[in-house]
Design a protein around this motif. Structure first.
Motif, PDB file in Angstrom:
ATOM      1  N   VAL A   1     -19.150  47.604  10.628  1.00 16.43           N
ATOM      2  CA  VAL A   1     -18.090  46.954  11.100  1.00 16.43           C
ATOM      3  C   VAL A   1     -17.544  45.629  10.452  1.00 16.43           C
ATOM      4  N   VAL A   2     -18.790  45.288   9.577  1.00 13.57           N
ATOM      5  CA  VAL A   2     -18.324  43.970   8.918  1.00 13.57           C
ATOM      6  C   VAL A   2     -17.189  44.166   7.993  1.00 13.57           C
ATOM      7  N   ARG A   3     -16.421  43.241   7.595  1.00 11.91           N
ATOM      8  CA  ARG A   3     -15.191  43.274   7.042  1.00 11.91           C
ATOM      9  C   ARG A   3     -15.380  43.060   5.277  1.00 11.91           C
ATOM     10  N   PHE A   4     -15.868  43.922   4.821  1.00 18.08           N
ATOM     11  CA  PHE A   4     -15.960  43.918   3.540  1.00 18.08           C
ATOM     12  C   PHE A   4     -14.580  44.012   2.960  1.00 18.08           C
TER      13      PHE A   4
ATOM     14  N   ASP B   1     -20.536  35.287   9.985  1.00 14.61           N
ATOM     15  CA  ASP B   1     -19.593  34.426  10.677  1.00 14.61           C
ATOM     16  C   ASP B   1     -18.784  34.940  11.767  1.00 14.61           C
ATOM     17  N   CYS B   2     -18.106  34.544  12.623  1.00 14.81           N
ATOM     18  CA  CYS B   2     -17.265  34.912  13.962  1.00 14.81           C
ATOM     19  C   CYS B   2     -16.535  35.907  13.470  1.00 14.81           C
ATOM     20  N   ASP B   3     -15.925  36.109  12.462  1.00 14.50           N
ATOM     21  CA  ASP B   3     -14.889  37.248  12.045  1.00 14.50           C
ATOM     22  C   ASP B   3     -15.634  38.347  11.282  1.00 14.50           C
ATOM     23  N   GLY B   4     -17.069  38.388  11.025  1.00 16.24           N
ATOM     24  CA  GLY B   4     -17.715  39.435  10.187  1.00 16.24           C
ATOM     25  C   GLY B   4     -17.248  39.679   8.660  1.00 16.24           C
ATOM     26  N   ASP B   5     -16.881  38.561   8.303  1.00 16.97           N
ATOM     27  CA  ASP B   5     -16.144  38.525   6.839  1.00 16.97           C
ATOM     28  C   ASP B   5     -16.935  37.572   5.952  1.00 16.97           C
ATOM     29  N   THR B   6     -17.830  36.827   6.268  1.00 18.73           N
ATOM     30  CA  THR B   6     -18.617  35.824   5.391  1.00 18.73           C
ATOM     31  C   THR B   6     -19.966  35.793   5.799  1.00 18.73           C
ATOM     32  N   LEU B   7     -20.783  35.688   4.896  1.00 21.02           N
ATOM     33  CA  LEU B   7     -22.476  35.565   5.239  1.00 21.02           C
ATOM     34  C   LEU B   7     -22.848  34.455   4.749  1.00 21.02           C
ATOM     35  N   LEU B   8     -23.771  33.939   5.577  1.00 19.40           N
ATOM     36  CA  LEU B   8     -24.561  32.622   5.274  1.00 19.40           C
ATOM     37  C   LEU B   8     -25.961  33.098   5.126  1.00 19.40           C
ATOM     38  N   LEU B   9     -26.547  32.820   3.849  1.00 16.57           N
ATOM     39  CA  LEU B   9     -27.878  32.854   3.597  1.00 16.57           C
ATOM     40  C   LEU B   9     -28.667  31.735   3.426  1.00 16.57           C
ATOM     41  N   LYS B  10     -29.396  31.632   4.324  1.00 18.78           N
ATOM     42  CA  LYS B  10     -30.489  30.285   4.279  1.00 18.78           C
ATOM     43  C   LYS B  10     -31.671  30.779   3.289  1.00 18.78           C
TER      44      LYS B  10
END
Length: 155
Positions: free
Chosen positions: A34-37, A104-113
């Motif tokens: 369901v991630v928003r690609f 993120d909260c919308d499932g449309d951006t990823l943060l990679l540490k």
């Protein structure tokens, strides 16, 4: 079973707004479903140095790149120009080892540490964000750590 398992896929990220660390979430695979690609099947991914917080770069991931990254802990992106997976550092040696990944909260951006080896930018700079702007002018805020020709050879 999680209380989130019964939620319609298009409502999952909205439902996760009320989640707490004590909640059991759906599997990573179900979340990736369901991630928003975007329309090209890509997701923006921001790479941040895990111990300093320095923002290093932004690139794109498709589901395959994201799954490979999560499995191997070595960051893999999708190269739009080459139309293929791009394992960070495959030609330059300047790899990124994944420490954590978060949507993120919308499932449309990823943060990679990540733990970045050397420069993250193809210009040889530590970060891709080196052109500083204000209302009147732009400035270059860093110099290359390594000559790009030494990283990639002559183009």
């Amino acid at each position: 079973m999680s209380r989130f398992d019964k939620i319609e896929p298009n409502a999952l990220f909205k439902a996760l707004e009320s989640a707490t660390p004590a909640d059991t979430l759906p599997s990573t695979g179900k979340l990736l479903d369901v991630v928003r690609f975007n329309e090209d099947g890509l997701l923006p991914a921001i790479a941040q140095q895990y111990d300093t917080g320095e923002v290093l770069m932004m690139a794109w991931m498709n589901r395959e790149a994201l799954e490979e990254t999560l499995t191997t802990q070595r960051v893999c992106y999708y190269s739009r120009s080459r139309q293929k997976l791009w394992r960070k550092g495959e030609t330059s040696g300047q790899q990124q080892q994944l420490k954590t990944a978060a949507l993120d909260c919308d499932g449309d951006t990823l943060l990679l540490k990540v733990d970045q080896t050397g420069p993250a930018c193809h210009t040889g700079r530590r970060s891709c964000f080196y052109i500083s702007l204000d209302a009147h002018k732009a400035l270059i805020s860093s110099v290359p750590l390594i000559d790009p020709e030494a990283l990639y050879g002559k183009k």
